[in-house]
Design a protein around this motif. Structure first.
Motif, PDB file in Angstrom:
ATOM      1  N   MET A  27      35.136  24.249  54.907  1.00  0.00           N
ATOM      2  CA  MET A  27      35.026  24.865  54.044  1.00  0.00           C
ATOM      3  C   MET A  27      35.788  25.712  52.536  1.00  0.00           C
ATOM      4  O   MET A  27      35.767  25.437  51.979  1.00  0.00           O
ATOM      5  N   GLU A  28      36.875  25.961  53.266  1.00  0.00           N
ATOM      6  CA  GLU A  28      37.496  26.909  52.443  1.00  0.00           C
ATOM      7  C   GLU A  28      38.572  25.477  51.645  1.00  0.00           C
ATOM      8  O   GLU A  28      38.722  25.273  50.256  1.00  0.00           O
ATOM      9  N   GLY A  29      38.920  24.562  51.600  1.00  0.00           N
ATOM     10  CA  GLY A  29      39.326  23.231  51.620  1.00  0.00           C
ATOM     11  C   GLY A  29      38.519  22.733  50.579  1.00  0.00           C
ATOM     12  O   GLY A  29      39.283  22.293  49.788  1.00  0.00           O
ATOM     13  N   TRP A  30      36.802  22.865  50.700  1.00  0.00           N
ATOM     14  CA  TRP A  30      36.011  22.375  49.782  1.00  0.00           C
ATOM     15  C   TRP A  30      36.356  23.557  48.797  1.00  0.00           C
ATOM     16  O   TRP A  30      35.826  22.804  47.405  1.00  0.00           O
ATOM     17  N   ARG A  31      36.208  24.649  48.858  1.00  0.00           N
ATOM     18  CA  ARG A  31      36.138  25.331  47.829  1.00  0.00           C
ATOM     19  C   ARG A  31      37.226  25.424  47.133  1.00  0.00           C
ATOM     20  O   ARG A  31      37.172  25.964  45.780  1.00  0.00           O
ATOM     21  N   GLU A  32      38.460  25.231  48.005  1.00  0.00           N
ATOM     22  CA  GLU A  32      39.765  24.599  46.828  1.00  0.00           C
ATOM     23  C   GLU A  32      39.630  23.736  45.801  1.00  0.00           C
ATOM     24  O   GLU A  32      39.706  23.586  44.664  1.00  0.00           O
ATOM     25  N   ALA A  33      39.079  22.455  46.397  1.00  0.00           N
ATOM     26  CA  ALA A  33      38.965  21.640  46.048  1.00  0.00           C
ATOM     27  C   ALA A  33      37.858  21.481  44.817  1.00  0.00           C
ATOM     28  O   ALA A  33      37.759  20.655  43.532  1.00  0.00           O
ATOM     29  N   MET A 343      37.622  42.128  47.375  1.00  0.00           N
ATOM     30  CA  MET A 343      37.713  41.654  47.642  1.00  0.00           C
ATOM     31  C   MET A 343      37.560  40.531  48.338  1.00  0.00           C
ATOM     32  O   MET A 343      36.980  40.094  49.226  1.00  0.00           O
ATOM     33  N   ASP A 344      38.168  38.658  48.329  1.00  0.00           N
ATOM     34  CA  ASP A 344      37.638  37.400  48.290  1.00  0.00           C
ATOM     35  C   ASP A 344      37.756  37.344  49.380  1.00  0.00           C
ATOM     36  O   ASP A 344      37.575  36.459  50.560  1.00  0.00           O
ATOM     37  N   GLU A 345      38.627  38.529  50.315  1.00  0.00           N
ATOM     38  CA  GLU A 345      38.667  37.739  51.389  1.00  0.00           C
ATOM     39  C   GLU A 345      38.441  38.288  52.716  1.00  0.00           C
ATOM     40  O   GLU A 345      38.316  38.357  54.098  1.00  0.00           O
ATOM     41  N   TYR A 346      36.900  39.314  51.655  1.00  0.00           N
ATOM     42  CA  TYR A 346      36.313  39.464  52.938  1.00  0.00           C
ATOM     43  C   TYR A 346      34.611  38.456  52.879  1.00  0.00           C
ATOM     44  O   TYR A 346      34.535  39.067  51.358  1.00  0.00           O
ATOM     45  N   PRO A 347      34.324  38.035  53.796  1.00  0.00           N
ATOM     46  CA  PRO A 347      32.983  37.792  53.074  1.00  0.00           C
ATOM     47  C   PRO A 347      31.886  37.743  52.608  1.00  0.00           C
ATOM     48  O   PRO A 347      31.162  37.005  51.404  1.00  0.00           O
ATOM     49  N   ILE A 348      31.068  39.173  52.360  1.00  0.00           N
ATOM     50  CA  ILE A 348      30.841  40.241  51.601  1.00  0.00           C
ATOM     51  C   ILE A 348      30.510  39.364  49.931  1.00  0.00           C
ATOM     52  O   ILE A 348      29.456  39.371  49.276  1.00  0.00           O
ATOM     53  N   SER A 349      31.730  39.765  49.676  1.00  0.00           N
ATOM     54  CA  SER A 349      32.493  39.639  48.124  1.00  0.00           C
ATOM     55  C   SER A 349      31.937  38.315  48.502  1.00  0.00           C
ATOM     56  O   SER A 349      30.791  37.749  46.723  1.00  0.00           O
ATOM     57  N   ARG A 350      32.307  36.975  48.423  1.00  0.00           N
ATOM     58  CA  ARG A 350      31.722  35.586  48.156  1.00  0.00           C
ATOM     59  C   ARG A 350      30.639  35.225  48.020  1.00  0.00           C
ATOM     60  O   ARG A 350      29.918  34.587  47.472  1.00  0.00           O
ATOM     61  N   MET A 351      29.654  36.038  49.447  1.00  0.00           N
ATOM     62  CA  MET A 351      28.617  35.560  49.725  1.00  0.00           C
ATOM     63  C   MET A 351      27.701  36.594  48.144  1.00  0.00           C
ATOM     64  O   MET A 351      26.302  36.112  48.351  1.00  0.00           O
ATOM     65  N   PHE A 352      27.965  37.946  47.552  1.00  0.00           N
ATOM     66  CA  PHE A 352      27.221  38.442  47.005  1.00  0.00           C
ATOM     67  C   PHE A 352      27.362  38.084  45.083  1.00  0.00           C
ATOM     68  O   PHE A 352      26.504  37.434  44.162  1.00  0.00           O
TER      69      PHE A 352
END
Length: 386
Positions: A27-33, A343-352
């Motif tokens: 998933m992280e690679g797909w997010r970057e792509a 901070m995006d390193e914490y899942p809650i940030s990205r989920m938000f």
């Protein structure tokens, strides 16, 4: 106790392992792509996780029990992989072929959809027509042996990856604003173009695009159902679409709760864990109860859907409640994380940020309230509650 059969529990366990080995690590690679690799669909198809409901002749299990899709959505949410829009392909778009397609269309399209070789999308939204589908301007003109399609669509999920797109368009020169036709567009058709992948607030791995149609000749063999009835076909699928959303939203809310619970138990404030603070306990208790109550209603809607009794109002209630509870939980989760929640390193940030679309997608919360409100003041509502 939630009611899943032994077969469904086995599917859940197997799918959970598949996500852990094949999807979550990518998933992280797909997010970057900026896009999920097509291999995700093929791998899911090979193992029978992509489309369960089609008959065995098309490669499916032939079991239309919605609880299978509920399991898939919940497990996908549990590991933070909702940006992979497999359910859009499997349960939102695919069934159009079953409900409205001919036997020839089902034989032509479904096997490759089940295997993941063909990826699906549906194109309804336009720049000036989102929740109000009657406002769309794309037109299809009957030319005898084909339709001539002109117009554009926007915010189309799977817009880049999709090989087959079901496009809604108004019948040219029709008297009614509801006279629409559903057309099956295939990759490579002359005049069918895609814009760039759209940049969004969240869901970076989910490919969302604009689609453009310039004198696209769509053969009559690629018409779904009866021309002129497309609007009503779309309405027929909206209750399930909103239930699909509700299942994912409340599963995501529970994930956010679990992540936040773990964080506040470890985070110290004024010499004691944040979880010992009365405000933390009160707010988390409130959300725990709301998530549980919403889950009960979602499970009820799934049972009603399996029995053929899910109404548009029930779907609207489920979507509205679950998306609002999800948003409350994510907002609380960020707040209780403090600066770390930004901070995006914490899942809650990205989920938000990913979840902000959920009170808009498939009909805004305001439109859901309109749907519910209109029924409240009808004789049907009174008879249901007498």
């Amino acid at each position: 106790m939630r009611c899943f059969t032994e077969d469904q529990i086995m599917v859940r366990d197997a799918y959970r392992k598949f996500l852990a080995s094949e999807i979550a690590p990518q998933m992280e690679g797909w997010r970057e792509a900026g896009i999920v690799d097509r291999s995700a669909f093929r791998k899911a198809g090979e193992l029978g996780f992509l489309m369960i409901w089609p008959d065995a002749e098309y490669g499916g299990m032939g079991d239309n029990d919605f609880r299978y899709e509920q399991i898939i959505i919940e497990e996908t949410a549990r590991v933070g992989c909702l940006e992979w829009y497999n359910t859009l392909h499997s349960r939102l778009v695919g069934p159009y072929f079953q409900r409205f397609g001919t036997s020839e269309q089902r034989a032509r399209f479904l096997p490759k959809c089940v295997s993941g070789e063909t990826i699906l999308a549906v194109a309804m939204t336009e720049p000036g027509a989102g929740s109000d589908l009657a406002g769309m301007r794309s037109t299809a003109e009957d030319m005898g042996d084909h339709f001539l399609l002109n117009g554009s669509k926007t915010y189309i999920s799977n817009g880049i990856n999709a090989d087959v797109v079901i496009v809604a368009a108004k019948l040219a020169a029709a008297d009614s604003k509801h006279a629409m036709v559903l057309l099956i567009l295939e990759r490579g058709m002359e005049g069918f173009e895609r814009g760039m992948k759209l940049k969004k607030m969240g869901l970076p791995a989910q490919d969302t695009a604009e689609l453009f149609f310039t004198n696209v000749k769509v053969p009559k063999s690629n018409v779904l159902g009866e021309p002129g009835k497309g609007f009503y076909y779309l309405m027929e699928g909206l209750a399930e679409e909103r239930l699909i959303g509700a299942v994912g939203y409340i599963a995501n809310a529970r994930r956010a709760f679990d992540i936040t619970r773990e964080y506040v138990m470890q985070r110290n404030l004024f010499g004691q864990p944040l979880s010992e603070q009365q405000n933390t306990q009160f707010r988390m208790a409130e959300l725990d109860a709301e998530i549980d109550m919403a889950q009960v209603y979602v499970d009820h809607c799934v049972s009603e859907h399996n029995a053929g009794r899910l109404t548009s109002t029930m779907g609207a209630k489920a979507k509205m409640i679950c998306s609002e509870v999800e948003w409350k939980m994510l907002d609380l989760g960020v707040q209780l994380h403090g600066g770390a929640g930004f901070m995006d390193e914490y899942p809650i940030s990205r989920m938000f940020t990913d979840a902000r679309i959920n009170r808009i997608y498939a009909g805004t919360s305001e439109v859901m309230r309109l749907i519910i409100g209109r029924e409240i003041f009808t004789q049907k509502y009174r008879s249901m509650h007498d």
